[in-house]
Scaffold this motif. Sequence first.
Motif, short mmCIF file in Angstrom:
data_model
loop_
_atom_site.label_atom_id
_atom_site.label_comp_id
_atom_site.label_asym_id
_atom_site.label_seq_id
_atom_site.Cartn_x
_atom_site.Cartn_y
_atom_site.Cartn_z
N TRP A 17 47.30 52.16 83.30
CA TRP A 17 47.19 52.24 82.08
C TRP A 17 47.42 53.92 81.62
CZ3 TRP A 17 46.90 48.38 79.27
CH2 TRP A 17 46.55 47.25 79.74
N LYS A 20 50.52 53.36 79.86
CA LYS A 20 50.50 52.24 78.81
C LYS A 20 51.52 52.77 77.85
CE LYS A 20 46.66 53.21 75.86
NZ LYS A 20 45.40 52.85 75.53
N LYS A 24 53.42 49.28 78.11
CA LYS A 24 53.07 48.05 77.08
C LYS A 24 53.90 48.34 75.70
CE LYS A 24 49.56 45.99 77.39
NZ LYS A 24 49.57 44.60 77.85
N LYS A 33 61.09 50.20 82.16
CA LYS A 33 59.80 49.76 82.82
C LYS A 33 59.55 49.34 84.32
CE LYS A 33 57.94 47.68 78.50
NZ LYS A 33 57.28 46.59 77.70
N SER A 72 51.70 42.12 82.09
CA SER A 72 51.36 43.03 81.10
C SER A 72 52.28 43.78 80.44
CB SER A 72 50.25 43.90 81.64
OG SER A 72 49.73 44.79 80.61
#
Length: 184
Positions: A17, A20, A24, A33, A72
Amino acid sequence: MQKEINIRIGNAWKRFWSLKEVMKNPHVPLKDKTTVFNSCLLPCLTYGAQTWAFTNKQSRALRVCQNRMERSMLIIKLRNKIKLTNTRSKTKVENVTYTVKKLKWNWVGHMIRSKKKKWTKEVTVWRPRDGKRREGRPKIRWEDDTKKVAGMTWQRNAENKKTWRTLGEAYAKGQADNVTDVEE
């Protein structure tokens, strides 16, 4: 041991996170990624894995964490029912089970080949006087899965670096391939 693995999973999610903006973001290429996952998240998830007496339950917990992170990254919901083999073929991240097994195997070989007197080696090769374990199903020991592949003479096999590396690849690959992916 399960408590330590839960801490590793929690730390990996915190790292996920904190990244992110990369993980994301649909505009960041998947290759980038994957690089971030393999270089930042996987080491965080597997930190200290060399010393774990790895059980199937613990392996499953790490695989579930990795699978959720992969979904995710791809912005896929669980309800979409996309198979893990499809997500893994897209992301091409390293399998966490394979990584843990490889780390442990490399560390075992390094520890046994070391000429210095270290407590880790002394504890590993030490045998109790009576040599018996309790009745019933014995708890898994750290060296049990090493013995499965390299045999009872695994310490002698570890002295030969080339043989040990070959056995390690078979060990890590076989362990990772025998594990079915978890859909959670």
